[in-house]
Design an enzyme around this catalytic site. Structure first.
Site, PDB file in Angstrom:
ATOM      1  N   GLN A 118      27.613 -24.131  22.942  1.00 43.55           N
ATOM      2  CA  GLN A 118      27.338 -22.769  23.388  1.00 43.55           C
ATOM      3  C   GLN A 118      26.114 -22.790  24.297  1.00 43.55           C
ATOM      4  OE1 GLN A 118      25.663 -20.635  20.201  1.00 43.55           O
ATOM      5  NE2 GLN A 118      25.556 -18.690  21.249  1.00 43.55           N
ATOM      6  N   SER A 121      20.867 -19.842  25.865  1.00 46.47           N
ATOM      7  CA  SER A 121      19.448 -19.729  26.210  1.00 46.47           C
ATOM      8  C   SER A 121      19.135 -20.451  27.505  1.00 46.47           C
ATOM      9  CB  SER A 121      18.588 -20.331  25.103  1.00 46.47           C
ATOM     10  OG  SER A 121      18.723 -19.585  23.933  1.00 46.47           O
ATOM     11  N   GLU A 236      28.049 -15.644  15.292  1.00 44.35           N
ATOM     12  CA  GLU A 236      27.039 -16.609  14.905  1.00 44.35           C
ATOM     13  C   GLU A 236      26.162 -16.062  13.780  1.00 44.35           C
ATOM     14  OE1 GLU A 236      24.263 -17.647  18.005  1.00 44.35           O
ATOM     15  OE2 GLU A 236      23.498 -19.363  16.878  1.00 44.35           O
ATOM     16  N   GLU A 368      12.306 -11.167  15.274  1.00 38.51           N
ATOM     17  CA  GLU A 368      11.876  -9.933  15.944  1.00 38.51           C
ATOM     18  C   GLU A 368      13.073  -9.204  16.560  1.00 38.51           C
ATOM     19  OE1 GLU A 368      10.334 -12.851  16.105  1.00 38.51           O
ATOM     20  OE2 GLU A 368       8.489 -12.293  15.080  1.00 38.51           O
TER      21      GLU A 368
END
Lengths: 399, 379
Positions: A118, A121, A236, A368
């Protein structure tokens, strides 16, 4: 009434197929061949349509299948081995793929002949994934991909990669993304190991230089890549958050072992140990409850907290375990040998696990970001003002 | 068996869902927070009519077997009511009467005692205060030293019991005392000559307490609950049930606090934005949700294994420690999110904060229960 009949016939169908798969099961059959049979019989993902590894029945029957396989001693580790494919890619193809794409990719994915990775990022797009800048430019029936991806698990052994790229820099960031499946062995794809805090390279950096991707490898519409990416991430996070944990198992087991091995008796440390045990058990019970509610078709907020809670707990437990080891905790058995695992490694020394756990609150969505999601989508709190929402992507400041 | 206990079924059936809805609706209509605050200013601290109305809805009879006038359900049903009572800050001796005394009578009582008391409890015609401990550290059997001496065919009780919840208002007292044979329980009318009560002001205005003094109190043989000297395991069991009951109360209250924080985050504007859009508030709320959901799982699990002593030894202290910490923290965070309003007498969050602290300390705090848990796990 009709539901009951449907349920009965679904159960009968699953049972019949299981009998075909496991009747006279021969343990000497190669796992890949077995998984091929399992796929052909519709027992790979029972909720998928027939012909695509499924039977078109409720997903709850998959647990029946898994139970029967385990009981028979049949191989089930393909799901772990090709986690990014079977755990996430399959869901993406099911939700957004064409029939031709499903036929091309699902079977070899399930048999693990083709491993998946995958590619999300980027150096400049972590939590703000939609800001990604790897790009694809159309060239007839093909697209030309350029850019860099990072933190890519198993990229060095994967055949296929799921990749969202920017195809229109002139519209706001969410609207200009398109999602492709890319051949990791194609010319122009360079995979470099990314060594991490533990000395291993579980992840990679992947560089794309003029990589040509056929338009048939595009998933969903041009510009629909953000939607497809969200499907991937939801799969995920559910996968991370819904793993069944045994009572006192996983990292807690190592903590208890260290407590005993090092002969601890200090009441303050004992209180901390039990507090962690209780947290781990509350997490286990919440996961169990969430999975039951999800299966019953009445999912609630309990299903959204698993990843968040697990990350904090696993970090605390693994750190506490090293504390219990005293001077031994200052050692690193085997040393920092840079190496590149070819499959997921979840086990290691307490020291290694302590270091590895730092990623738990970063990977698959930072805590976060998870708290924003829980706050906004589960609790219904208002979002933050977004300064980049209506700006064309190319005008958004980045760095 | 052990595996079954580990993986209980959390789903609610239709009847249980209905019970939750009717209970919540009744409490919203009849016991809004204004009513709770009014009751907090009375000496009894609860309302007989409401107590009766709750019984008519079936709350008191849920876990009592049918042969003793109950509905013959389980603790899982009772747990729904307990959670809702906690959410509404319902005041009254429900835990001591319906959870602790009823179970003690059912476990240890003679047939006559069961017939005499259980149907009355089920109908809401009895309120029982549980008088176990004699000082601020009371949490287990070692903390019981009051004596009961044989006298004729009955007993004479002398001593002082502290922190009897609603002890100033109940009609019956379940009191623990030591006899020659060991620990024993006595069930006596609170008006028995020689019993005096002194109401003590409480941190939590929704939970009244009294100190009870027994001055050579003579009671008949029927006052002894079950067998003389056999009360140890009975008391240990009702202490575990109290822990589970309080955990459910805490889950209900913590959920109210979370909802109140979230609502405030949506409607309170500062700097031109709803404050819930700030991550400092939003992330706090997300953390609170995690805590509340974990507390809920621990409490629901415990409520489903009350019949399995081996598992309850783990599940009860697990629930009490997790839920106590969660409620205290979530109630405290809610005050912070509400700002000055949260510190005011006018807003009701302080009642939740006080009930959180009070229920956390009652029958042993989180640390105490973690000690029990460690012992049960052999750590």
């Amino acid at each position: 009434m009709t539901d009951t009949i449907k349920a009965e016939s679904a159960e009968a169908l699953v049972g019949e197929r299981l009998e075909q798969l496991l009747g006279g099961y021969d343990p000497s059959v190669e796992p890949q061949e077995f998984w091929g049979n399992q796929y052909d019989l519709g027992l790979a993902w029972v909720q998928f349509p027939e012909g695509f590894g499924g039977l078109g029945v409720s997903p709850k029957y998959q647990s029946v299948v898994q139970g029967a396989l385990e009981k028979a001693g049949a191989p089930t580790w393909n799901r772990e081995l090709n986690l990014l494919g079977i755990g996430m890619g399959a869901g993406v193809l099911a939700a957004h793929g064409t029939d031709a794409q499903k036929v091309k990719w699902l079977r070899p994915m399930f048999t693990t002949e083709d491993m998946w990775c995958q590619l999300f990022s980027e150096p400049g797009a972590g939590s703000d994934l939609a800001n990604l800048s790897a790009k694809a430019v159309r060239d007839g029936d093909e697209w030309i991909v350029n850019g860099q991806k990072v933190w890519t698990t198993l990229a060095h052994i994967a055949k296929w990669g799921m990749i969202p790229v920017r195809t229109d820099p002139d519209v706001p960031k969410h609207a200009g993304i398109t999602y492709f499946i890319v051949d990791m062995k194609a010319e122009g794809v360079e995979v470099r190991p990314l060594y991490q805090i533990t000395g291993e390279a579980e992840f990679n950096e992947v560089f794309f230089t003029d990589v040509r991707v056929p338009d048939e490898y595009r998933i969903d519409e041009v510009g629909a890549g953000w939607r497809v990416s969200m499907t991937t991430l939801m799969n995920e996070r559910v996968a991370i958050g819904s793993r069944a944990l045994p009572r006192g198992g996983g990292s807690m087991e190592a903590a208890i072992k260290a407590w005993k091995d090092y002969g601890h008796a200090d009441p303050a440390a004992r209180d901390e140990l039990v507090q962690l045990w209780a947290g781990w058990e509350a997490l286990r019970l919440t996961t169990l409850r969430a999975n039951q509610m999800r299966k019953a078709g009445t999912p609630g907020p309990e299903g959204s907290t698993g990843k968040l809670a697990w990350a904090d707990l696993n970090k605390a437990i693994t750190a506490f375990t090293v504390d219990l080891m005293g001077w031994d905790g200052t050692l690193y058995p085997g040393g920092y040998v840079l190496h590149r695992p070819t499959e997921f490694e979840s086990e290691g020394s307490p020291q290694r696990n302590f270091l590895r756990a730092r990623a738990n609150s970063i990977e698959g969505g930072t805590s976060e970001i998870m708290k924003n999601i829980v706050g906004e989508r589960v609790l219904g709190l208002p979002g933050e003002p977004r300064v980049d929402k209506d700006l064309p992507w190319k005008e958004v400041p980045r760095g | 068996m052990a595996d079954q206990a580990l993986d209980v079924d959390f789903a609610l059936n239709e009847a249980q869902e209905m019970l939750r809805q009717t209970t919540r609706q009744f409490l919203a209509d009849r016991v809004p927070l204004e009513a709770v605050r009014q009751l907090a200013d009375t000496e009894a601290g609860f309302d007989e009519k409401l107590w009766q109305a709750g019984a008519e809805l079936g709350w008191h009879s849920l876990a009592i077997p049918e042969e003793y006038g109950g509905a013959g359900y389980t603790f899982a049903e009772l747990s729904i009511v307990l959670e809702e009572l906690g959410r509404a800050l319902f005041p009254g001796p429900f835990l001591s009467t319906v959870v602790m005394a009823a179970d003690a009578i059912l476990t240890a009582g003679t047939e006559d005692q069961k017939q005499a008391h259980l149907p009355a409890i089920a109908r809401g015609e009895r309120t029982v205060g549980v008088a176990l401990f004699e000082g601020p550290r009371g949490a287990n059997l070692d903390d019981i030293s009051m004596a009961a001496e044989p006298s004729g065919d009955g007993w004479v009780l002398t001593g002082t019991k502290t922190n009897v919840v609603f002890g100033q208002a109940v009609d019956t007292i379940l009191v623990a005392a030591r006899t020659a044979g060991g620990l024993s329980l006595f069930l006596i009318p609170s008006g028995t000559p020689g019993v005096s009560h002194e109401a003590v002001p409480t941190l939590d205005p929704t939970t009244k307490q009294a100190q009870l003094t027994f001055t050579t109190v003579s009671v008949g043989p029927e006052a002894l609950l079950g067998r003389e000297g056999a009360a140890g395991p009975v008391i240990e069991r009702i202490l575990r049930l109290a822990a589970v009951g309080l955990s459910l109360d805490q889950v209900g209250g913590a959920q109210w606090c979370l909802e109140t924080s979230v609502e405030h985050g949506k409607t309170r504007f500062q700097f031109g934005r709803a404050i819930g859009s700030f991550q400092s508030i939003k992330h706090r709320c997300a953390d609170m949700l995690v805590e509340v959901e974990h507390a809920r799982s621990a409490a629901y699990h415990a409520a489903r294994v009350t019949g399995d002593e081996e598992e309850l030894v783990i599940a009860a202290p697990l629930a009490k420690s997790v839920c106590s910490d969660a409620y205290e923290h979530v109630a405290g965070e809610t005050i912070q999110i509400l700002g000055g309003t949260g510190f005011s007498w006018e807003h009701s969050v302080h009642l939740y904060f006080k009930r959180a602290k009070s229920t956390a300390l009652m029958f042993g705090d989180a640390r105490y229960h973690r000690r029990l848990l460690a012992d049960a796990l052999g750590l």
